[in-house]
Design a protein around this motif. Structure first.
Motif, PDB file in Angstrom:
ATOM      1  N   LEU A 142       0.737  -1.255  -0.127  1.00 38.12           N
ATOM      2  CA  LEU A 142      -0.067  -0.045  -0.114  1.00 38.12           C
ATOM      3  C   LEU A 142       0.885   1.293   0.007  1.00 38.12           C
ATOM      4  CD1 LEU A 142      -2.820  -1.037   2.602  1.00 38.12           C
ATOM      5  CD2 LEU A 142      -2.959  -0.951   0.057  1.00 38.12           C
ATOM      6  N   ARG A 143       2.181   1.153  -0.157  1.00 37.38           N
ATOM      7  CA  ARG A 143       3.032   2.194  -0.320  1.00 37.38           C
ATOM      8  C   ARG A 143       2.818   3.490  -1.038  1.00 37.38           C
ATOM      9  NH1 ARG A 143       5.503  -1.756  -2.866  1.00 37.38           N
ATOM     10  NH2 ARG A 143       7.254  -1.334  -4.120  1.00 37.38           N
ATOM     11  N   LYS A 144       2.135   2.968  -2.363  1.00 39.55           N
ATOM     12  CA  LYS A 144       1.854   3.624  -3.395  1.00 39.55           C
ATOM     13  C   LYS A 144       0.416   4.614  -3.441  1.00 39.55           C
ATOM     14  CE  LYS A 144       5.350   4.644  -5.992  1.00 39.55           C
ATOM     15  NZ  LYS A 144       5.951   6.309  -6.091  1.00 39.55           N
ATOM     16  N   GLN A 380      -2.682  16.770  -3.716  1.00 37.90           N
ATOM     17  CA  GLN A 380      -1.596  16.485  -2.767  1.00 37.90           C
ATOM     18  C   GLN A 380      -0.886  15.318  -3.318  1.00 37.90           C
ATOM     19  OE1 GLN A 380      -3.264  16.249   1.243  1.00 37.90           O
ATOM     20  NE2 GLN A 380      -4.368  18.285   0.927  1.00 37.90           N
ATOM     21  N   ALA A 381      -1.182  14.542  -4.336  1.00 35.85           N
ATOM     22  CA  ALA A 381      -0.489  13.263  -4.642  1.00 35.85           C
ATOM     23  C   ALA A 381       1.053  13.493  -5.082  1.00 35.85           C
ATOM     24  CB  ALA A 381      -1.255  12.702  -6.049  1.00 35.85           C
ATOM     25  N   ASN A 382       1.783  12.638  -4.748  1.00 34.71           N
ATOM     26  CA  ASN A 382       2.768  12.098  -4.926  1.00 34.71           C
ATOM     27  C   ASN A 382       3.107  11.457  -6.176  1.00 34.71           C
ATOM     28  OD1 ASN A 382       5.832  11.701  -4.984  1.00 34.71           O
ATOM     29  ND2 ASN A 382       5.816  10.349  -3.199  1.00 34.71           N
ATOM     30  N   GLU A 383       3.540  12.014  -7.146  1.00 41.05           N
ATOM     31  CA  GLU A 383       3.466  11.336  -8.609  1.00 41.05           C
ATOM     32  C   GLU A 383       4.954  10.716  -8.897  1.00 41.05           C
ATOM     33  OE1 GLU A 383       2.172  14.011 -11.387  1.00 41.05           O
ATOM     34  OE2 GLU A 383       0.411  14.594 -10.423  1.00 41.05           O
ATOM     35  N   GLU A 384       5.541  10.420  -7.677  1.00 41.15           N
ATOM     36  CA  GLU A 384       7.072   9.745  -8.163  1.00 41.15           C
ATOM     37  C   GLU A 384       6.754   8.181  -8.296  1.00 41.15           C
ATOM     38  OE1 GLU A 384      11.206   9.895  -7.942  1.00 41.15           O
ATOM     39  OE2 GLU A 384       9.665  11.458  -7.987  1.00 41.15           O
ATOM     40  N   PRO A 385       7.161   7.948  -9.517  1.00 38.11           N
ATOM     41  CA  PRO A 385       7.298   6.572 -10.034  1.00 38.11           C
ATOM     42  C   PRO A 385       8.085   5.559  -9.242  1.00 38.11           C
ATOM     43  CG  PRO A 385       8.395   7.571 -11.657  1.00 38.11           C
ATOM     44  CD  PRO A 385       7.994   8.501 -10.519  1.00 38.11           C
ATOM     45  N   PHE A 386       7.591   4.363  -9.410  1.00 37.01           N
ATOM     46  CA  PHE A 386       8.523   3.488  -8.812  1.00 37.01           C
ATOM     47  C   PHE A 386      10.124   3.614  -9.353  1.00 37.01           C
ATOM     48  CE2 PHE A 386       4.847   0.720  -8.388  1.00 37.01           C
ATOM     49  CZ  PHE A 386       4.721   0.591  -7.172  1.00 37.01           C
ATOM     50  N   VAL A 387      11.066   3.183  -8.526  1.00 33.85           N
ATOM     51  CA  VAL A 387      12.433   3.326  -8.803  1.00 33.85           C
ATOM     52  C   VAL A 387      12.785   2.602 -10.152  1.00 33.85           C
ATOM     53  CG1 VAL A 387      14.858   3.115  -8.237  1.00 33.85           C
ATOM     54  CG2 VAL A 387      13.179   4.047  -6.619  1.00 33.85           C
ATOM     55  N   LEU A 388      12.347   1.347 -10.272  1.00 31.19           N
ATOM     56  CA  LEU A 388      12.850   0.356 -11.343  1.00 31.19           C
ATOM     57  C   LEU A 388      11.923   0.958 -12.553  1.00 31.19           C
ATOM     58  CD1 LEU A 388      12.417  -3.194  -9.724  1.00 31.19           C
ATOM     59  CD2 LEU A 388      14.627  -1.925 -10.342  1.00 31.19           C
TER      60      LEU A 388
END
Length: 407
Positions: A142-144, A380-388
């Motif tokens: 649920l981290r995203k 307020q969403a964090n739109e940072e994608p997964f690192v991979l």
């Protein structure tokens, strides 16, 4: 109100029926009527989707668990990813943190497609020796999620306990389930409704999936005590189906209450309404109820509720005003008997119940709260994608720029 393109996601949707399934349908219908473009993303199933007022997209995974109405696999997310690239959703609203499709699509939404996401928790974790494993998995998966909706204070407390510090500063919106107060309404004449259904006396109704957790198996024993006091002047209706059905049938025979307990099986929504409109008391013996949609339907039909003082159901039933909440099974039995014996009190509570639903749980009141949660989540969403995924995109652009492939 600004028009949004909304994805509602869950494994649990028609043709299976239950609280989450109907909640998603009603929410989708309400949002559509307000001018939003709503798409339901769910598992495969045979249902006349073309008759629904919104789009439905069904996907079948390699692993299918029909008993749990779950279908999972990497191929599902690949196909959903193509859908997201095509549809350009504004927000993803998933339902149930225990739905593999809801959690998987939420991660795809925020971690790959950059679409803000909110997930509604409709359930309580409960007690299990596997809870530490479940909690660890939920914290990771649920981290995203950008924000959460809890359908009751009990569920909000559960979310905070499960996520702990991993919740970080993410918002939990407390928004109850809504109900169609035009559909769920009292009968103009309860006695005529009883007569039409072949019922008489005081009618006590329970609508539930027949599982151990719902505790419908206690009803035959309670019915035996009521029968000793009132004979055949009280009828118990059990509406629903599930793995406990055979056990309940056995207990009905054991306690010799086949003449006062009617096991009606799964019923269409219209039939459920008719039985509730003929009911004098709604009875809920469960102790693990995140919200209590079935009880809310009864309240909307002007039926007082007798329930346990545990979980979310005690938040929608006002003790002494719209029903009676109990701290244990002995109290549950006493409260039920007290309402059976007092017709005037039942009628007064029924009127209060209807007013309470109209004031606090109508879709008109609830859908505006959901929309506000959408807007705040999008802002307020964090739109940072997964690192991979970032690495994949970097490599993809590098290869394309080098002219190796035309991607």
């Amino acid at each position: 109100m600004e028009s949004l393109k909304i994805a509602l996601v869950s494994d649990w949707f028609f043709p299976s029926v239950g609280g989450i399934e109907y909640h998603i349908h009603d929410l989708a219908t309400q949002l559509t009527h307000l001018g939003h473009d709503v798409h339901v993303i769910t598992r495969f199933g045979d249902y006349p989707d073309e008759k629904l007022p919104y789009e439905v997209h069904r996907f079948k995974g390699r692993i299918t668990m029909d008993g749990s109405y779950v279908s999972i696999g990497a191929g599902v997310l690949k196909k959903v990813n193509e859908l997201y690239k095509r549809e350009h959703f504004d927000i993803t609203h998933s339902h149930s943190i225990y739905s593999p499709m809801a959690v998987g699509v939420t991660n795809l939404s925020g971690g790959i497609r950059g679409v803000p996401s909110v997930i509604t928790d409709h359930s309580l974790l409960g007690d299990s020796i596997l809870n530490p494993m479940y909690i660890m998995l939920l914290r990771f998966s649920l981290r995203k999620v950008d924000s959460f909706i809890a359908v009751s204070n009990a569920v909000e407390k559960d979310i905070r306990s499960i996520l702990g510090k991993s919740l970080r500063n993410r918002e939990i919106y407390l928004i109850p389930n809504g109900i169609d107060t035009e559909f769920w309404r009292p009968s103009e004449d309860r006695e005529k409704r009883k007569e039409a259904l072949g019922l008489r006396g005081v009618v006590v109704t329970t609508t539930s999936r027949l599982t151990k957790r719902k505790r419908t198996h206690v009803i035959p024993k309670i019915a035996r005590g009521i029968k000793k006091e009132y004979g055949k002047d009280v009828t118990f209706l059990i509406i629903g189906d599930g793995p406990e059905r055979n056990n309940i049938e056995r207990l009905i025979r054991k306690y010799d209450v086949g003449d006062v307990v009617k096991l009606l099986g799964r019923q269409p929504r219209v039939n459920v309404r008719e039985y509730l409109q003929a009911s004098d008391v709604y009875f809920s013996p469960t102790v693990y109820e995140a919200f209590g949609i079935a009880a809310l339907e009864a309240l909307a039909c002007g039926v007082p509720v007798v329930a346990n003082n545990h979980g979310g159901i005690s938040e929608i039933v006002e003790h002494g005003k719209t029903g009676l909440v109990s701290n244990n099974d002995d109290e549950l039995m006493q409260n039920l008997m007290s309402l059976i014996a007092d017709e005037e009190r039942r009628q007064e509570m029924g009127k209060n119940a209807r007013k309470s639903v109209e004031n606090h749980f109508s879709w008109e009141a609830v859908v505006s709260q959901v929309f506000n949660a959408y807007k705040e989540t999008m802002d307020q969403a964090n739109e940072e994608p997964f690192v991979l995924y970032k690495l994949h995109q970097t490599l993809k652009r590098g290869i394309a720029n080098a002219g190796v492939f035309n991607l």
